[in-house]
Design a protein around this motif. Structure first.
Motif, PDB file in Angstrom:
ATOM      1  N   ASP A 153      -0.719   6.901   0.224  1.00 14.48           N
ATOM      2  CA  ASP A 153      -1.812   7.662   0.553  1.00 14.48           C
ATOM      3  C   ASP A 153      -3.143   6.407  -0.288  1.00 14.48           C
ATOM      4  N   LYS A 207      -3.432   3.410  -0.861  1.00 10.36           N
ATOM      5  CA  LYS A 207      -4.067   2.859  -2.240  1.00 10.36           C
ATOM      6  C   LYS A 207      -2.398   1.664  -2.868  1.00 10.36           C
ATOM      7  N   THR A 259       0.736  -1.057   0.335  1.00 12.82           N
ATOM      8  CA  THR A 259      -0.041  -0.115   0.161  1.00 12.82           C
ATOM      9  C   THR A 259       0.683   1.283   0.213  1.00 12.82           C
ATOM     10  N   THR A 260       0.313   2.749  -0.620  1.00 15.31           N
ATOM     11  CA  THR A 260       1.059   2.879  -0.745  1.00 15.31           C
ATOM     12  C   THR A 260       0.741   4.147   0.445  1.00 15.31           C
ATOM     13  N   TYR A 276      -3.508   0.468 -12.107  1.00 16.64           N
ATOM     14  CA  TYR A 276      -4.790   0.231 -11.590  1.00 16.64           C
ATOM     15  C   TYR A 276      -4.000   1.029 -10.160  1.00 16.64           C
ATOM     16  N   GLU A 277      -5.369   0.875 -10.094  1.00 20.01           N
ATOM     17  CA  GLU A 277      -5.489   1.141  -8.105  1.00 20.01           C
ATOM     18  C   GLU A 277      -6.412   0.969  -7.892  1.00 20.01           C
ATOM     19  N   PHE A 278      -6.050   0.704  -6.440  1.00 20.68           N
ATOM     20  CA  PHE A 278      -7.382   0.155  -5.445  1.00 20.68           C
ATOM     21  C   PHE A 278      -7.795   0.420  -4.232  1.00 20.68           C
ATOM     22  N   ASP A 279      -8.426  -0.507  -3.531  1.00 21.92           N
ATOM     23  CA  ASP A 279      -8.838  -0.244  -2.004  1.00 21.92           C
ATOM     24  C   ASP A 279      -7.806  -1.664  -1.664  1.00 21.92           C
ATOM     25  N   PRO A 280      -6.995  -0.593  -0.343  1.00 23.88           N
ATOM     26  CA  PRO A 280      -6.416  -1.881  -0.195  1.00 23.88           C
ATOM     27  C   PRO A 280      -7.191  -2.851   0.786  1.00 23.88           C
ATOM     28  N   THR A 331      -1.003  -0.006  -5.900  1.00 25.71           N
ATOM     29  CA  THR A 331      -1.498   0.400  -7.784  1.00 25.71           C
ATOM     30  C   THR A 331      -0.378  -0.771  -7.976  1.00 25.71           C
TER      31      THR A 331
END
Length: 337
Positions: free
Chosen positions: A298, A300, A295-296, A312-316, A302
Protein backbone atom coordinates in the motif's frame (compact mmCIF):
# COMPACT_ATOMS: atom_id res chain seq x y z
CA UNK A 1 -6.81 -1.04 50.09
CA UNK A 2 -3.43 0.45 49.19
CA UNK A 3 -0.99 0.55 52.11
CA UNK A 4 1.24 3.50 52.98
CA UNK A 5 4.36 1.36 52.54
CA UNK A 6 3.20 0.43 49.05
CA UNK A 7 2.71 4.10 48.15
CA UNK A 8 6.13 4.97 49.56
CA UNK A 9 8.26 2.15 48.16
CA UNK A 10 6.76 0.61 45.01
CA UNK A 11 8.80 1.35 41.88
CA UNK A 12 11.72 2.54 44.01
CA UNK A 13 15.41 1.71 44.40
CA UNK A 14 16.97 2.47 47.79
CA UNK A 15 20.80 2.73 47.93
CA UNK A 16 22.55 1.82 51.18
CA UNK A 17 25.95 1.08 52.66
CA UNK A 18 26.95 -1.32 55.44
CA UNK A 19 29.71 0.61 57.18
CA UNK A 20 30.91 -2.28 59.33
CA UNK A 21 31.38 -4.58 56.33
CA UNK A 22 32.57 -2.16 53.62
CA UNK A 23 29.65 -3.39 51.54
CA UNK A 24 27.32 -1.24 49.46
CA UNK A 25 23.96 -2.27 48.11
CA UNK A 26 20.54 -1.54 46.68
CA UNK A 27 17.03 -2.65 47.56
CA UNK A 28 14.47 -2.40 44.79
CA UNK A 29 10.75 -3.01 44.54
CA UNK A 30 8.92 -2.93 41.21
CA UNK A 31 5.17 -2.91 40.76
CA UNK A 32 3.58 -0.60 38.19
CA UNK A 33 6.73 -0.24 36.11
CA UNK A 34 7.08 -4.02 35.79
CA UNK A 35 3.41 -4.40 34.93
CA UNK A 36 3.81 -1.81 32.16
CA UNK A 37 6.93 -3.48 30.76
CA UNK A 38 5.11 -6.80 30.51
CA UNK A 39 1.79 -5.35 29.34
CA UNK A 40 3.34 -4.22 26.05
CA UNK A 41 3.44 -7.85 24.84
CA UNK A 42 1.48 -11.07 25.28
CA UNK A 43 4.33 -13.21 26.59
CA UNK A 44 3.98 -16.82 27.78
CA UNK A 45 4.43 -17.13 31.57
CA UNK A 46 8.00 -18.47 31.31
CA UNK A 47 9.05 -15.54 29.12
CA UNK A 48 7.30 -13.10 31.47
CA UNK A 49 9.30 -14.54 34.38
CA UNK A 50 12.62 -14.00 32.61
CA UNK A 51 11.69 -10.45 31.57
CA UNK A 52 10.67 -9.72 35.18
CA UNK A 53 14.00 -11.08 36.46
CA UNK A 54 16.14 -9.12 34.02
CA UNK A 55 14.10 -5.93 34.57
CA UNK A 56 14.70 -6.17 38.32
CA UNK A 57 18.42 -6.78 37.76
CA UNK A 58 18.48 -3.75 35.48
CA UNK A 59 16.89 -1.52 38.13
CA UNK A 60 19.42 -2.65 40.75
CA UNK A 61 22.51 -2.44 38.53
CA UNK A 62 21.50 0.76 36.74
CA UNK A 63 21.20 2.65 40.01
CA UNK A 64 24.75 1.71 41.06
CA UNK A 65 26.26 3.64 38.13
CA UNK A 66 26.29 7.42 37.80
CA UNK A 67 24.65 7.51 34.40
CA UNK A 68 24.28 10.49 32.14
CA UNK A 69 22.23 8.35 29.78
CA UNK A 70 21.72 4.59 29.48
CA UNK A 71 22.64 1.17 30.86
CA UNK A 72 21.46 -1.89 28.92
CA UNK A 73 21.39 -5.60 29.66
CA UNK A 74 21.28 -7.99 26.72
CA UNK A 75 20.93 -11.75 26.95
CA UNK A 76 21.24 -13.74 23.73
CA UNK A 77 21.07 -17.49 23.26
CA UNK A 78 20.50 -20.21 20.69
CA UNK A 79 17.44 -21.66 22.42
CA UNK A 80 13.72 -20.93 21.96
CA UNK A 81 14.11 -17.72 23.99
CA UNK A 82 16.55 -15.87 21.77
CA UNK A 83 16.82 -12.35 23.19
CA UNK A 84 16.11 -10.56 26.45
CA UNK A 85 16.86 -6.84 26.35
CA UNK A 86 16.35 -4.05 28.88
CA UNK A 87 17.36 -0.39 29.11
CA UNK A 88 17.75 1.80 32.20
CA UNK A 89 17.79 5.56 31.55
CA UNK A 90 19.25 7.63 34.37
CA UNK A 91 17.26 10.66 35.55
CA UNK A 92 17.91 13.82 33.56
CA UNK A 93 17.76 16.04 36.65
CA UNK A 94 17.80 15.52 40.41
CA UNK A 95 14.39 14.48 41.61
CA UNK A 96 13.31 13.03 38.26
CA UNK A 97 12.54 9.29 37.95
CA UNK A 98 14.75 6.86 36.11
CA UNK A 99 13.11 4.95 33.26
CA UNK A 100 13.10 1.24 32.40
CA UNK A 101 11.93 -0.64 29.32
CA UNK A 102 12.37 -4.25 28.18
CA UNK A 103 11.37 -6.88 25.62
CA UNK A 104 11.97 -10.48 24.61
CA UNK A 105 12.23 -12.38 21.33
CA UNK A 106 11.29 -16.06 21.32
CA UNK A 107 10.11 -18.93 19.12
CA UNK A 108 6.77 -19.98 20.59
CA UNK A 109 6.74 -23.30 18.71
CA UNK A 110 10.00 -24.39 20.33
CA UNK A 111 9.14 -23.53 23.94
CA UNK A 112 9.05 -26.51 26.29
CA UNK A 113 6.46 -25.97 29.06
CA UNK A 114 8.20 -28.58 31.24
CA UNK A 115 11.70 -27.07 31.06
CA UNK A 116 13.01 -24.32 33.37
CA UNK A 117 12.80 -20.87 31.76
CA UNK A 118 16.55 -20.21 31.92
CA UNK A 119 17.36 -23.51 30.21
CA UNK A 120 15.36 -22.37 27.18
CA UNK A 121 17.79 -19.55 26.45
CA UNK A 122 20.39 -22.15 25.54
CA UNK A 123 24.04 -21.30 25.02
CA UNK A 124 24.89 -17.64 24.64
CA UNK A 125 26.04 -14.59 26.55
CA UNK A 126 25.07 -12.04 29.18
CA UNK A 127 26.15 -8.47 28.38
CA UNK A 128 26.04 -5.10 30.10
CA UNK A 129 26.39 -2.00 27.93
CA UNK A 130 26.90 1.51 29.29
CA UNK A 131 26.39 4.54 27.07
CA UNK A 132 27.11 7.90 28.71
CA UNK A 133 25.85 9.83 25.70
CA UNK A 134 27.31 12.09 23.08
CA UNK A 135 31.06 12.59 23.21
CA UNK A 136 31.80 9.31 25.02
CA UNK A 137 32.67 5.79 23.92
CA UNK A 138 30.15 3.10 24.92
CA UNK A 139 31.41 0.37 27.25
CA UNK A 140 30.45 -3.29 26.82
CA UNK A 141 31.21 -6.26 29.03
CA UNK A 142 30.27 -9.83 28.04
CA UNK A 143 30.31 -13.14 29.91
CA UNK A 144 28.95 -16.58 28.94
CA UNK A 145 25.60 -17.73 30.28
CA UNK A 146 26.37 -19.71 33.42
CA UNK A 147 24.96 -20.70 36.79
CA UNK A 148 21.38 -21.69 36.01
CA UNK A 149 19.73 -18.26 36.24
CA UNK A 150 20.02 -14.69 35.00
CA UNK A 151 20.79 -13.69 38.59
CA UNK A 152 23.79 -16.05 38.65
CA UNK A 153 24.89 -14.64 35.27
CA UNK A 154 24.86 -11.11 36.70
CA UNK A 155 26.96 -12.23 39.68
CA UNK A 156 29.43 -13.93 37.31
CA UNK A 157 29.59 -10.79 35.16
CA UNK A 158 30.73 -8.61 38.08
CA UNK A 159 33.20 -11.22 39.32
CA UNK A 160 34.64 -11.90 35.87
CA UNK A 161 34.52 -8.45 34.24
CA UNK A 162 34.86 -6.11 37.23
CA UNK A 163 36.40 -8.43 39.87
CA UNK A 164 33.86 -7.07 42.36
CA UNK A 165 32.13 -9.61 44.64
CA UNK A 166 28.42 -9.08 43.98
CA UNK A 167 25.36 -10.93 45.23
CA UNK A 168 21.68 -10.68 44.29
CA UNK A 169 18.63 -12.04 46.07
CA UNK A 170 15.44 -11.63 44.01
CA UNK A 171 11.77 -12.53 44.20
CA UNK A 172 9.14 -11.95 41.52
CA UNK A 173 5.78 -13.28 40.39
CA UNK A 174 2.08 -12.57 40.07
CA UNK A 175 0.30 -11.45 43.21
CA UNK A 176 -3.13 -10.20 44.22
CA UNK A 177 -3.44 -7.23 46.55
CA UNK A 178 -6.68 -6.50 48.40
CA UNK A 179 -9.12 -4.70 46.12
CA UNK A 180 -6.95 -5.22 43.03
CA UNK A 181 -6.57 -7.77 40.28
CA UNK A 182 -3.62 -10.07 39.72
CA UNK A 183 -0.46 -8.27 38.67
CA UNK A 184 3.30 -8.68 38.62
CA UNK A 185 5.44 -7.58 41.54
CA UNK A 186 9.15 -7.96 42.13
CA UNK A 187 11.71 -7.09 44.77
CA UNK A 188 15.39 -7.68 45.31
CA UNK A 189 18.59 -6.87 47.17
CA UNK A 190 22.00 -6.32 45.63
CA UNK A 191 25.19 -6.50 47.74
CA UNK A 192 28.59 -5.48 46.41
CA UNK A 193 31.96 -5.17 48.12
CA UNK A 194 33.35 -1.66 47.93
CA UNK A 195 35.92 -1.40 45.10
CA UNK A 196 38.62 -0.09 47.47
CA UNK A 197 38.64 -3.33 49.47
CA UNK A 198 37.85 -5.93 46.80
CA UNK A 199 40.65 -8.47 46.66
CA UNK A 200 42.58 -10.28 43.96
CA UNK A 201 40.79 -13.07 42.15
CA UNK A 202 41.75 -16.65 42.84
CA UNK A 203 41.11 -19.52 40.42
CA UNK A 204 37.53 -19.44 39.14
CA UNK A 205 35.18 -22.11 40.54
CA UNK A 206 32.48 -21.66 37.90
CA UNK A 207 31.94 -23.66 34.73
CA UNK A 208 34.96 -23.35 32.46
CA UNK A 209 36.91 -21.54 35.17
CA UNK A 210 34.53 -18.55 35.37
CA UNK A 211 34.85 -16.52 38.57
CA UNK A 212 32.21 -16.54 41.31
CA UNK A 213 31.85 -13.79 43.91
CA UNK A 214 33.36 -16.16 46.50
CA UNK A 215 36.55 -16.54 44.42
CA UNK A 216 37.76 -12.96 44.83
CA UNK A 217 38.16 -12.01 48.50
CA UNK A 218 40.60 -13.09 51.15
CA UNK A 219 41.35 -12.28 54.78
CA UNK A 220 39.21 -9.86 56.79
CA UNK A 221 37.33 -8.73 53.69
CA UNK A 222 36.32 -12.34 53.10
CA UNK A 223 34.89 -12.54 56.63
CA UNK A 224 32.92 -9.31 56.15
CA UNK A 225 31.52 -10.49 52.82
CA UNK A 226 30.55 -13.90 54.17
CA UNK A 227 28.84 -12.33 57.19
CA UNK A 228 26.77 -9.94 55.02
CA UNK A 229 25.76 -12.82 52.76
CA UNK A 230 24.71 -15.01 55.68
CA UNK A 231 22.41 -12.20 56.83
CA UNK A 232 20.99 -11.81 53.32
CA UNK A 233 20.26 -15.54 53.24
CA UNK A 234 17.59 -14.98 55.91
CA UNK A 235 15.41 -12.79 53.67
CA UNK A 236 12.02 -14.18 52.64
CA UNK A 237 10.31 -13.73 49.28
CA UNK A 238 7.34 -11.87 50.75
CA UNK A 239 9.69 -9.41 52.46
CA UNK A 240 11.25 -8.64 49.10
CA UNK A 241 8.01 -8.33 47.14
CA UNK A 242 6.05 -6.47 49.84
CA UNK A 243 4.07 -4.30 50.09
CA UNK A 244 3.65 -5.00 53.79
CA UNK A 245 7.34 -4.43 54.56
CA UNK A 246 8.96 -1.05 53.97
CA UNK A 247 12.37 -1.11 52.33
CA UNK A 248 13.97 0.72 55.26
CA UNK A 249 12.39 -1.74 57.69
CA UNK A 250 13.71 -4.67 55.67
CA UNK A 251 17.19 -3.17 55.62
CA UNK A 252 17.21 -2.79 59.41
CA UNK A 253 15.81 -6.29 59.91
CA UNK A 254 18.54 -7.85 57.77
CA UNK A 255 21.60 -5.75 58.54
CA UNK A 256 21.15 -3.78 61.76
CA UNK A 257 24.42 -5.21 63.17
CA UNK A 258 26.31 -4.02 60.08
CA UNK A 259 25.47 -0.34 60.70
CA UNK A 260 23.39 0.35 57.58
CA UNK A 261 23.33 3.87 56.14
CA UNK A 262 20.75 4.84 53.52
CA UNK A 263 20.91 7.40 50.73
CA UNK A 264 18.24 9.15 48.69
CA UNK A 265 15.81 6.69 47.07
CA UNK A 266 15.40 6.70 43.29
CA UNK A 267 11.96 6.42 41.69
CA UNK A 268 11.67 4.39 38.48
CA UNK A 269 8.94 4.31 35.85
CA UNK A 270 8.31 2.72 32.48
CA UNK A 271 9.67 4.84 29.65
CA UNK A 272 10.48 4.42 25.98
CA UNK A 273 12.63 6.70 23.84
CA UNK A 274 11.26 5.66 20.46
CA UNK A 275 9.97 8.35 18.08
CA UNK A 276 9.31 8.89 14.39
CA UNK A 277 12.43 11.04 14.22
CA UNK A 278 14.60 8.25 15.62
CA UNK A 279 13.20 5.80 13.06
CA UNK A 280 13.95 8.29 10.27
CA UNK A 281 17.49 8.72 11.56
CA UNK A 282 18.05 4.95 11.58
CA UNK A 283 16.91 4.75 7.93
CA UNK A 284 19.01 7.70 6.77
CA UNK A 285 21.84 5.39 5.60
CA UNK A 286 19.66 3.61 3.01
CA UNK A 287 19.29 4.43 -0.70
CA UNK A 288 15.98 4.88 -2.48
CA UNK A 289 16.37 1.34 -3.85
CA UNK A 290 16.80 -0.05 -0.34
CA UNK A 291 13.79 1.92 0.89
CA UNK A 292 11.81 0.48 -2.01
CA UNK A 293 12.46 -3.05 -0.73
CA UNK A 294 11.03 -1.99 2.66
CA UNK A 295 7.87 -0.47 1.18
CA UNK A 296 4.59 -2.33 1.65
CA UNK A 297 2.03 -3.01 -1.09
CA UNK A 298 0.00 0.00 0.00
CA UNK A 299 3.00 2.29 -0.51
CA UNK A 300 4.20 2.82 3.08
CA UNK A 301 7.24 2.00 5.16
CA UNK A 302 6.24 0.79 8.62
CA UNK A 303 8.14 0.25 11.85
CA UNK A 304 7.12 -1.12 15.25
CA UNK A 305 8.93 -0.47 18.53
CA UNK A 306 9.95 -3.73 20.17
CA UNK A 307 9.82 -2.16 23.62
CA UNK A 308 6.51 -0.27 23.74
CA UNK A 309 4.67 -1.50 20.64
CA UNK A 310 4.36 1.95 19.02
CA UNK A 311 3.56 1.73 15.30
CA UNK A 312 4.99 4.19 12.76
CA UNK A 313 4.14 4.72 9.08
CA UNK A 314 6.16 6.77 6.59
CA UNK A 315 6.04 8.00 3.02
CA UNK A 316 8.99 6.14 1.42
CA UNK A 317 9.88 9.28 -0.55
CA UNK A 318 10.73 10.99 2.75
CA UNK A 319 13.23 8.33 3.88
CA UNK A 320 16.90 7.63 3.22
CA UNK A 321 19.72 9.79 1.92
CA UNK A 322 17.97 10.11 -1.46
CA UNK A 323 14.66 11.37 -0.03
CA UNK A 324 12.75 13.71 -2.33
CA UNK A 325 10.28 15.09 0.19
CA UNK A 326 10.48 16.32 3.77
CA UNK A 327 8.66 14.59 6.64
CA UNK A 328 5.78 17.08 6.25
CA UNK A 329 5.40 16.15 2.57
CA UNK A 330 6.84 19.33 1.07
CA UNK A 331 9.32 18.85 -1.82
CA UNK A 332 12.93 18.82 -0.59
CA UNK A 333 14.13 21.02 -3.43
CA UNK A 334 11.62 23.74 -2.57
CA UNK A 335 12.55 23.59 1.09
CA UNK A 336 16.27 23.86 0.38
CA UNK A 337 16.05 26.96 -1.79
Amino acid sequence: MTTLSQIAWDDTVLPFQLDRSDVRGRIARLDGVLEQVLAQHNYPPMVEALVAEVALLTALIGQTIKLRWKLSIQVRGNGPIRILATDYYGPGENGEPARIRGWASFDADRLDPDAPPFAQIGEGYFAILIDQGEGTLPYQGITPLDGGSLTACAETYFAQSEQLPTRFELAYGRSILPGQGERWRAGGVMLQMMPAVAGVAREGSGEGGLLRHTDILAGEEDENWVRANVLLDTVEDMELIGPGVELTGLLVRLFHEEVPRVFDPQRVEFGCTCSAERVRDSLAIYSAKDIGHMTTEDGKVTADCQFCGAHYEFDPASLGFEATVNPDGTPKAAADE
